[in-house]
Design a protein around this motif. Structure first.
Motif, mmCIF file in Angstrom:
data_model
loop_
_atom_site.group_PDB
_atom_site.id
_atom_site.type_symbol
_atom_site.label_atom_id
_atom_site.label_comp_id
_atom_site.label_asym_id
_atom_site.label_seq_id
_atom_site.Cartn_x
_atom_site.Cartn_y
_atom_site.Cartn_z
ATOM 1 N N ILE A 178 0.855 -1.190 0.000
ATOM 2 C CA ILE A 178 0.000 0.000 0.000
ATOM 3 C C ILE A 178 0.887 1.234 0.000
ATOM 4 C CG2 ILE A 178 -1.940 1.185 1.103
ATOM 5 C CD1 ILE A 178 -2.608 -1.700 0.261
ATOM 6 N N TYR A 188 -3.601 7.131 -2.438
ATOM 7 C CA TYR A 188 -3.002 5.827 -2.177
ATOM 8 C C TYR A 188 -3.140 4.909 -3.391
ATOM 9 C CZ TYR A 188 -3.291 7.282 2.719
ATOM 10 O OH TYR A 188 -3.154 7.958 3.907
ATOM 11 N N LEU A 194 -2.156 0.466 -4.595
ATOM 12 C CA LEU A 194 -1.559 -0.838 -4.271
ATOM 13 C C LEU A 194 -0.637 -1.201 -5.423
ATOM 14 C CD1 LEU A 194 -3.064 -3.997 -2.796
ATOM 15 C CD2 LEU A 194 -2.088 -4.170 -5.066
#
Length: 229
Positions: free
Chosen positions: A216, A224, A226
């Motif tokens: 993350i 944000y 992944l």
């Protein structure tokens, strides 16, 4: 509604069809909600956003097409998957439905198996985070069916909100999302949560992921993502 569950709104006024469709959805493991007319359906949508709408063409208060146009003209619902259910099998009616923003079309009478297959196909296409197959990124595996997460094959404790967040990230790897996008996509527009709450859930998610927390990423002044990179 538990994590991983799919809620489908049936907009239909014919009791026998409502019963058949509700039973079909529940047998397939989905939650069914029912609205008997366009006004009820619109009221329902103001309270919560389902994962899909099954919309009858002929409703007592207005046509399903008019409701569909209203749904598509609202920013909050313009991506909501909609399948039209109708006795109209004329080619021009199908084209009218698709032109107004329907994603698919099922003509009555339909078989429960056909309806289930169409719903599954549309959910996979429109909302990858609602797919029911195992999702794996690096050492992390998420199982939507059992709402569980494993690290190196060992199950880990994870909260409901963190599960939803991780599932969304895993369905859209290597894409940056702002806090407001995550609020909208993971919790829905109608849920009153402050943007900084997203930071708290990201923090908890990283803690739950232990040695895989670096998956993350924080993207400065954006949000944000992944990523294994």
């Amino acid at each position: 509604m538990a994590a991983g569950e799919t809620n489908i709104l049936i907009v239909e006024d014919e009791p026998s069809i409502v019963d058949l469709v509700s039973f079909t959805l529940k047998e397939a493991g989905w939650n069914a909600s029912v609205a008997n007319n366009a006004a009820e359906a619109w009221e329902f949508l103001q309270q919560r956003t389902p994962q899909m709408v099954l919309l009858d063409w002929m409703l007592p208060d207005q046509t399903g097409l008019r409701l569909l146009s209203r749904i598509r003209s609202d920013r909050q619902f313009n991506e909501l998957p909609v399948i039209m259910l109708t006795a109209k099998s004329m080619e021009e009616d199908k084209i009218a439905g698709l032109d107004n923003g329907a994603d698919d079309y099922v003509t009555k009478p339909f078989s429960p198996r056909e309806l289930t297959a169409r719903i599954n196909a549309l959910l996979r296409r429109k909302t990858p985070e609602h797919a029911q197959k195992l999702m794996t990124v690096g050492v992390v595996t998420l199982d939507p069916a059992s709402c569980s997460v494993s690290l190196h094959g060992q199950k880990v404790d994870i909260g409901h909100a963190e599960f939803k967040l991780l599932k969304f990230f895993m369905a859209h790897p290597d894409r940056v999302f702002s806090r407001s996008q995550l609020l909208d996509k993971v919790w829905g527009d109608h849920v009153v949560i402050e943007e900084r709450t997203v930071d708290v859930h990201v923090l908890r998610l990283r803690k739950a992921l232990k040695d895989a927390e670096s998956l993350i990423k924080t993207v400065r002044s954006v949000g944000y993502m992944l990523s294994e990179k």
